[in-house]
Design an enzyme around this catalytic site. Structure first.
Site, PDB file in Angstrom:
ATOM      1  N   GLN A 162       7.880  -9.495   7.791  1.00 19.16           N
ATOM      2  CA  GLN A 162       9.123  -8.860   7.236  1.00 19.16           C
ATOM      3  C   GLN A 162       9.544  -7.617   7.855  1.00 19.16           C
ATOM      4  O   GLN A 162      10.572  -7.073   7.498  1.00 19.16           O
ATOM      5  CB  GLN A 162       8.943  -8.493   5.778  1.00 19.16           C
ATOM      6  CG  GLN A 162       7.929  -7.563   5.219  1.00 19.16           C
ATOM      7  CD  GLN A 162       7.691  -7.306   3.816  1.00 19.16           C
ATOM      8  OE1 GLN A 162       6.980  -8.118   3.347  1.00 19.16           O
ATOM      9  NE2 GLN A 162       8.206  -6.594   3.174  1.00 19.16           N
ATOM     10  N   SER A 206       9.846   5.727  -3.027  1.00 19.41           N
ATOM     11  CA  SER A 206       9.957   4.619  -2.025  1.00 19.41           C
ATOM     12  C   SER A 206       8.655   5.309  -0.984  1.00 19.41           C
ATOM     13  O   SER A 206       8.732   6.402  -0.828  1.00 19.41           O
ATOM     14  CB  SER A 206      11.062   4.391  -1.323  1.00 19.41           C
ATOM     15  OG  SER A 206      11.022   3.653  -0.254  1.00 19.41           O
ATOM     16  N   GLY A 266       9.323  -4.336  -8.336  1.00 19.92           N
ATOM     17  CA  GLY A 266      10.072  -3.119  -8.607  1.00 19.92           C
ATOM     18  C   GLY A 266      11.379  -3.549  -8.553  1.00 19.92           C
ATOM     19  O   GLY A 266      11.695  -4.323  -7.593  1.00 19.92           O
ATOM     20  N   GLY A 292       0.779  -1.258  -0.016  1.00 18.54           N
ATOM     21  CA  GLY A 292      -0.119  -0.061  -0.096  1.00 18.54           C
ATOM     22  C   GLY A 292       0.802   1.335   0.156  1.00 18.54           C
ATOM     23  O   GLY A 292       1.948   1.224  -0.318  1.00 18.54           O
ATOM     24  N   GLN A 341      15.334  -8.463  -3.120  1.00 19.93           N
ATOM     25  CA  GLN A 341      14.000  -9.047  -3.262  1.00 19.93           C
ATOM     26  C   GLN A 341      13.710  -9.760  -4.336  1.00 19.93           C
ATOM     27  O   GLN A 341      13.048 -10.941  -4.561  1.00 19.93           O
ATOM     28  CB  GLN A 341      12.922  -8.121  -2.773  1.00 19.93           C
ATOM     29  CG  GLN A 341      11.577  -8.360  -2.968  1.00 19.93           C
ATOM     30  CD  GLN A 341      10.622  -7.479  -2.419  1.00 19.93           C
ATOM     31  OE1 GLN A 341      10.541  -7.409  -1.257  1.00 19.93           O
ATOM     32  NE2 GLN A 341       9.833  -7.001  -3.234  1.00 19.93           N
ATOM     33  N   HIS A 344       2.595   4.773  -4.520  1.00 20.36           N
ATOM     34  CA  HIS A 344       3.140   5.916  -5.474  1.00 20.36           C
ATOM     35  C   HIS A 344       3.350   5.644  -7.015  1.00 20.36           C
ATOM     36  O   HIS A 344       2.897   4.594  -7.361  1.00 20.36           O
ATOM     37  CB  HIS A 344       4.403   6.451  -4.686  1.00 20.36           C
ATOM     38  CG  HIS A 344       5.632   5.405  -4.639  1.00 20.36           C
ATOM     39  ND1 HIS A 344       5.916   4.609  -5.675  1.00 20.36           N
ATOM     40  CD2 HIS A 344       5.866   4.814  -3.424  1.00 20.36           C
ATOM     41  CE1 HIS A 344       6.825   3.821  -5.158  1.00 20.36           C
ATOM     42  NE2 HIS A 344       6.788   3.870  -3.612  1.00 20.36           N
ATOM     43  N   LYS A 360      13.782  -1.867  -7.941  1.00 19.68           N
ATOM     44  CA  LYS A 360      14.674  -1.143  -6.569  1.00 19.68           C
ATOM     45  C   LYS A 360      14.884  -2.045  -5.764  1.00 19.68           C
ATOM     46  O   LYS A 360      16.222  -2.155  -5.031  1.00 19.68           O
ATOM     47  CB  LYS A 360      13.721   0.174  -6.290  1.00 19.68           C
ATOM     48  CG  LYS A 360      14.376   0.901  -5.060  1.00 19.68           C
ATOM     49  CD  LYS A 360      13.760   2.049  -4.661  1.00 19.68           C
ATOM     50  CE  LYS A 360      12.639   1.817  -3.760  1.00 19.68           C
ATOM     51  NZ  LYS A 360      12.834   0.968  -2.492  1.00 19.68           N
ATOM     52  N   GLY A 406       5.754   4.673  -8.365  1.00 22.81           N
ATOM     53  CA  GLY A 406       6.456   3.556  -8.730  1.00 22.81           C
ATOM     54  C   GLY A 406       5.689   2.279  -8.754  1.00 22.81           C
ATOM     55  O   GLY A 406       5.515   1.516  -9.784  1.00 22.81           O
ATOM     56  N   HIS A 407       4.608   2.199  -7.712  1.00 20.95           N
ATOM     57  CA  HIS A 407       3.544   0.973  -7.978  1.00 20.95           C
ATOM     58  C   HIS A 407       2.485   1.175  -9.062  1.00 20.95           C
ATOM     59  O   HIS A 407       2.439   0.087  -9.725  1.00 20.95           O
ATOM     60  CB  HIS A 407       2.843   1.103  -6.661  1.00 20.95           C
ATOM     61  CG  HIS A 407       3.203   0.867  -5.304  1.00 20.95           C
ATOM     62  ND1 HIS A 407       3.719   1.949  -4.468  1.00 20.95           N
ATOM     63  CD2 HIS A 407       3.875   0.055  -4.687  1.00 20.95           C
ATOM     64  CE1 HIS A 407       4.200   1.578  -3.327  1.00 20.95           C
ATOM     65  NE2 HIS A 407       4.653   0.305  -3.474  1.00 20.95           N
TER      66      HIS A 407
HETATM   67  O1  PAF Z   1       8.081  -5.008  -2.147  1.00 21.00           O
HETATM   68  C1  PAF Z   1       6.976  -5.028  -1.297  1.00 21.00           C
HETATM   69  O2  PAF Z   1       6.361  -4.010  -1.274  1.00 21.00           O
HETATM   70  C2  PAF Z   1       6.902  -6.189  -0.329  1.00 21.00           C
HETATM   71  O3  PAF Z   1       8.284  -6.576   0.107  1.00 21.00           O
HETATM   72  C3  PAF Z   1       5.981  -7.147  -0.859  1.00 21.00           C
HETATM   73  C4  PAF Z   1       6.604  -7.797  -2.025  1.00 21.00           C
HETATM   74  C5  PAF Z   1       4.951  -6.701  -1.515  1.00 21.00           C
HETATM   75  C6  PAF Z   1       5.894  -8.311   0.047  1.00 21.00           C
HETATM   76  O4  PAF Z   1       5.303  -7.865   1.369  1.00 21.00           O
END
Ligand code: PAF
Length: 290
Positions: free
Chosen positions: A62, A186, A148, A32, A154, A35, A150, A37-38
């Site tokens: 996380q 971010s 992404g 959520g 991950q 921005h 960035k 980027g999403h």
């Molecule tokens: O990159 C993120 O926003 C998070 O790490 C993700 C991949 C949604 C997992 O919670």
């Protein structure tokens, strides 16, 4: 307004109908506070599929004990409006209890690559990411999923888990979207004070300088890393790592490696920023010990 679903059975039923009529499903997992980027991920996803599903879930597993889980920005109403404007087809908004049973005994850990760089300073972070992404992919069962670049570490971890666990899903990386001054977008940029926000683009400037040094000078990787760390420290960053690695598996780069990436994580005030820059194949830098 975009359709929203809180339950696993609800989102599954909706997607099943689309899949049954032969439609292709793209998935964009997020935490959520959306921005540009999403939204770029959503636009890219639309190019690849008939239906785009976004999840919004601030994943507690996380976050470390001293991290910002409780204060992480939650802006669901604004996020759903933005997703409606982008033509997203469904939003999955599970609660923590919906996604995590108190009886759960299973976590997903990708060995090796989860344990260094951000994984070394944020113990358990990537197991949390790998576990929640596995669960979400299993619930949504998309044809493709978008992340992404960035968060490059991950991205490599997710590619690895999808390969190792045989998820029949294309994992697609989308280039970093930047502010006008180069700062990578971010959700955490919102934590920067006005003074820190002015300094923050130095992280990208230093990456570019490092890339130019590797292209046009005979500095070794080690020299470039040291100089870059010193430059960032002068600007007030506390550096976690600034390193040149192999793009495929993030192992330390050697003289024969050509597909490289420069990775950085550094804290400015209370805000941890990460960024990276790809090096092109034409660079033949000297190895560390030369
Ligand atoms: O990159 C993120 O926003 C998070 O790490 C993700 C991949 C949604 C997992 O919670």
């Amino acid at each position: 307004m975009v359709k929203t679903f809180q339950t696993i059975s609800g989102i599954r039923q909706c997607i099943e109908l689309w899949r049954h009529s032969g439609e292709r499903i793209a998935f964009v997992p997020t935490m959520g506070n959306l921005h540009e980027g999403h939204l770029t991920l959503v636009r890219e996803a639309k190019q690849h599929a008939d239906r785009v599903v976004v999840s919004i879930f601030v994943n507690p597993t996380q976050f470390g004990v001293n991290e910002d889980f409780a204060n992480y920005p939650r802006t669901e109403a604004e996020d759903c409006q933005k997703l409606t404007d982008e033509g997203c087809d469904a939003v999955f908004l599970p609660s923590v209890d919906t996604l995590y049973s108190p009886h759960a005994k299973t976590t997903v850990h990708v060995e090796g690559v989860s344990d260094y760089f951000c994984g070394a300073s944020r113990r358990g972070h990537f197991s949390g990411v790998a576990t929640v992404v596995s669960k979400l992919l299993n619930i949504i069962e998309p044809h493709s999923a978008f992340f992404g670049l960035k968060d490059f570490q991950q991205f490599v971890i997710i590619q690895t888990l999808v390969r190792d666990l045989n998820f029949p899903i294309d994992i697609i990386g989308v280039p970093t979207v930047r502010e006008h001054d180069g700062l990578a977008m971010s959700s955490r940029n919102g934590y920067l004070t006005a003074a820190e926000r002015k300094v923050a683009p130095q992280i990208y400037n230093t990456l570019q300088l490092a890339r130019d040094q590797l292209r046009h000078s005979s500095y070794s990787f080690e020299e470039v890393e040291k100089q870059s760390i010193a430059t960032l420290a002068q600007h007030g960053f506390v550096i976690d790592y600034f390193t040149i690695a192999r793009r495929a598996d993030l192992a330390f780069a050697g003289v024969d490696d050509h597909d490289l990436i420069i990775l950085v994580a550094a804290t400015l005030g209370k805000t941890r920023l990460i960024d990276n820059l790809w090096l092109d194949k034409s660079i033949t830098p000297r190895c560390q010990n030369n």
